[in-house]
Scaffold this motif. Structure first.
Motif, PDB file in Angstrom:
ATOM      1  N   LEU A  75       1.062   3.675 -11.603  1.00  0.00           N
ATOM      2  CA  LEU A  75       0.623   3.548 -10.214  1.00  0.00           C
ATOM      3  C   LEU A  75       0.822   2.129  -9.707  1.00  0.00           C
ATOM      4  O   LEU A  75       1.351   1.923  -8.594  1.00  0.00           O
ATOM      5  N   GLU A  76       0.416   1.154 -10.499  1.00  0.00           N
ATOM      6  CA  GLU A  76       0.487  -0.242 -10.069  1.00  0.00           C
ATOM      7  C   GLU A  76       1.921  -0.741  -9.931  1.00  0.00           C
ATOM      8  O   GLU A  76       2.249  -1.465  -8.978  1.00  0.00           O
ATOM      9  N   ARG A  77       2.763  -0.371 -10.870  1.00  0.00           N
ATOM     10  CA  ARG A  77       4.085  -0.991 -10.947  1.00  0.00           C
ATOM     11  C   ARG A  77       5.212  -0.185 -10.304  1.00  0.00           C
ATOM     12  O   ARG A  77       6.257  -0.745  -9.980  1.00  0.00           O
ATOM     13  N   THR A  78       4.998   1.116 -10.126  1.00  0.00           N
ATOM     14  CA  THR A  78       6.080   1.950  -9.603  1.00  0.00           C
ATOM     15  C   THR A  78       5.673   2.719  -8.348  1.00  0.00           C
ATOM     16  O   THR A  78       6.299   2.570  -7.295  1.00  0.00           O
ATOM     17  N   ILE A  79       4.636   3.532  -8.443  1.00  0.00           N
ATOM     18  CA  ILE A  79       4.305   4.441  -7.347  1.00  0.00           C
ATOM     19  C   ILE A  79       3.832   3.700  -6.104  1.00  0.00           C
ATOM     20  O   ILE A  79       4.387   3.876  -5.003  1.00  0.00           O
ATOM     21  N   ARG A  80       2.809   2.879  -6.232  1.00  0.00           N
ATOM     22  CA  ARG A  80       2.235   2.220  -5.059  1.00  0.00           C
ATOM     23  C   ARG A  80       3.239   1.293  -4.366  1.00  0.00           C
ATOM     24  O   ARG A  80       3.369   1.351  -3.127  1.00  0.00           O
ATOM     25  N   PRO A  81       3.993   0.447  -5.103  1.00  0.00           N
ATOM     26  CA  PRO A  81       4.978  -0.389  -4.410  1.00  0.00           C
ATOM     27  C   PRO A  81       6.034   0.433  -3.663  1.00  0.00           C
ATOM     28  O   PRO A  81       6.454   0.050  -2.560  1.00  0.00           O
ATOM     29  N   ALA A  82       6.463   1.556  -4.244  1.00  0.00           N
ATOM     30  CA  ALA A  82       7.468   2.382  -3.581  1.00  0.00           C
ATOM     31  C   ALA A  82       6.915   3.009  -2.305  1.00  0.00           C
ATOM     32  O   ALA A  82       7.587   3.019  -1.255  1.00  0.00           O
ATOM     33  N   LEU A  83       5.701   3.520  -2.364  1.00  0.00           N
ATOM     34  CA  LEU A  83       5.097   4.122  -1.169  1.00  0.00           C
ATOM     35  C   LEU A  83       4.868   3.080  -0.087  1.00  0.00           C
ATOM     36  O   LEU A  83       5.091   3.342   1.107  1.00  0.00           O
ATOM     37  N   GLU A  84       4.439   1.899  -0.474  1.00  0.00           N
ATOM     38  CA  GLU A  84       4.215   0.833   0.505  1.00  0.00           C
ATOM     39  C   GLU A  84       5.516   0.381   1.155  1.00  0.00           C
ATOM     40  O   GLU A  84       5.507  -0.110   2.297  1.00  0.00           O
ATOM     41  N   ALA A  85       6.633   0.579   0.449  1.00  0.00           N
ATOM     42  CA  ALA A  85       7.951   0.239   1.003  1.00  0.00           C
ATOM     43  C   ALA A  85       8.543   1.383   1.824  1.00  0.00           C
ATOM     44  O   ALA A  85       9.678   1.278   2.292  1.00  0.00           O
ATOM     45  N   GLY A  86       7.780   2.469   1.987  1.00  0.00           N
ATOM     46  CA  GLY A  86       8.248   3.578   2.803  1.00  0.00           C
ATOM     47  C   GLY A  86       9.159   4.552   2.094  1.00  0.00           C
ATOM     48  O   GLY A  86       9.853   5.346   2.743  1.00  0.00           O
ATOM     49  N   LYS A  87       9.154   4.526   0.774  1.00  0.00           N
ATOM     50  CA  LYS A  87      10.016   5.415   0.006  1.00  0.00           C
ATOM     51  C   LYS A  87       9.306   6.720  -0.333  1.00  0.00           C
ATOM     52  O   LYS A  87       8.072   6.796  -0.302  1.00  0.00           O
ATOM     53  N   ILE A  88      10.084   7.740  -0.661  1.00  0.00           N
ATOM     54  CA  ILE A  88       9.549   8.989  -1.182  1.00  0.00           C
ATOM     55  C   ILE A  88       9.492   8.870  -2.702  1.00  0.00           C
ATOM     56  O   ILE A  88      10.475   8.466  -3.325  1.00  0.00           O
ATOM     57  N   VAL A  89       8.362   9.212  -3.273  1.00  0.00           N
ATOM     58  CA  VAL A  89       8.199   9.169  -4.729  1.00  0.00           C
ATOM     59  C   VAL A  89       8.115  10.598  -5.248  1.00  0.00           C
ATOM     60  O   VAL A  89       7.300  11.394  -4.772  1.00  0.00           O
ATOM     61  N   ILE A  90       8.963  10.915  -6.220  1.00  0.00           N
ATOM     62  CA  ILE A  90       8.934  12.215  -6.901  1.00  0.00           C
ATOM     63  C   ILE A  90       8.603  11.947  -8.361  1.00  0.00           C
ATOM     64  O   ILE A  90       9.363  11.275  -9.064  1.00  0.00           O
TER      65      ILE A  90
END
Length: 203
Positions: A75-90
């Motif tokens: 969550l800290e290193r992959t998911i949250r930064p990607a979502l905050e950058a406006g990306k879709i996370v699968i």
């Protein structure tokens, strides 16, 4: 948007996650495809402890703690930064797997799993796709991979049957978020259903 794919071992989650990511990228979306346990360097190290070795090497309580430690790093290193950058996370698996594997089938630990999730994670996917299929067929497929990461498959068919029941129950519990996909069909048909569902949510 945060998407998770869930289901029993061998149900085709990894294949469908890749196909969905490719579809969304082709449609112009910025996509991060990831997995659990893992998805970040520290979490990948914990993954090896969880998916390899003797089926009885960890108690259900210890598994729950290890999965959440890996998930927090993810969550800290992959998911949250990607979502905050406006990306879709699968992600191939998230907290629902812990609710079912440890919370429902490895012991009566759902309350324990939920309490740790609330304290350490506190995030749910926007959409969860549960790939549902016959446990015997899925187990045969999973063991045939001979990936070396078959610790949970080695618990046998009754365990996979209990997992399936757990995931179906979860879909009833969270109907707005969880959608069941018939994963006993041709991969193209499964991918088409997933694509339609996800694109509808994105519009």
């Amino acid at each position: 948007m945060f998407l998770s794919l869930e289901g029993i071992d061998g149900s085709g989650k990894s294949t469908q996650a890749t196909r969905l990511a490719d579809t969304l990228r082709a449609a112009g979306h910025d996509v991060v495809q990831t997995r659990e346990p893992g998805g970040a360097p520290g979490a990948e190290e914990i993954r090896r402890l969880l998916v390899e070795g003797d089926p009885e090497r960890w108690s259900p309580e210890t598994e729950t703690l290890l999965f959440n430690a890996a998930r927090r790093d993810h969550l800290e290193r992959t998911i949250r930064p990607a979502l905050e950058a406006g990306k879709i996370v699968i992600t191939d698996r998230f907290a629902d797997s812990t609710r079912v594997y440890q919370g429902a089938t490895r012991g009566d630990l759902r309350g324990f799993a939920d309490a740790i999730h609330k304290a350490a994670i506190g995030v749910e996917p926007d959409l969860t796709l549960i790939l549902d299929m016959d446990p015997a067929a899925a187990l045969t497929r999973g063991l045939a991979r001979s990936s070396g990461e078959d610790r949970f498959e080695e618990f046998g068919l009754p365990f996979q049957q209990a997992l399936r029941a757990g995931f179906l129950s979860l879909a009833d519990e969270f109907p707005a978020r969880c959608h069941i996909i018939d994963a006993g069909r041709d991969a193209d048909a499964i991918a088409a259903d997933i694509r339609a569902l996800v694109l509808d949510r994105l519009t």
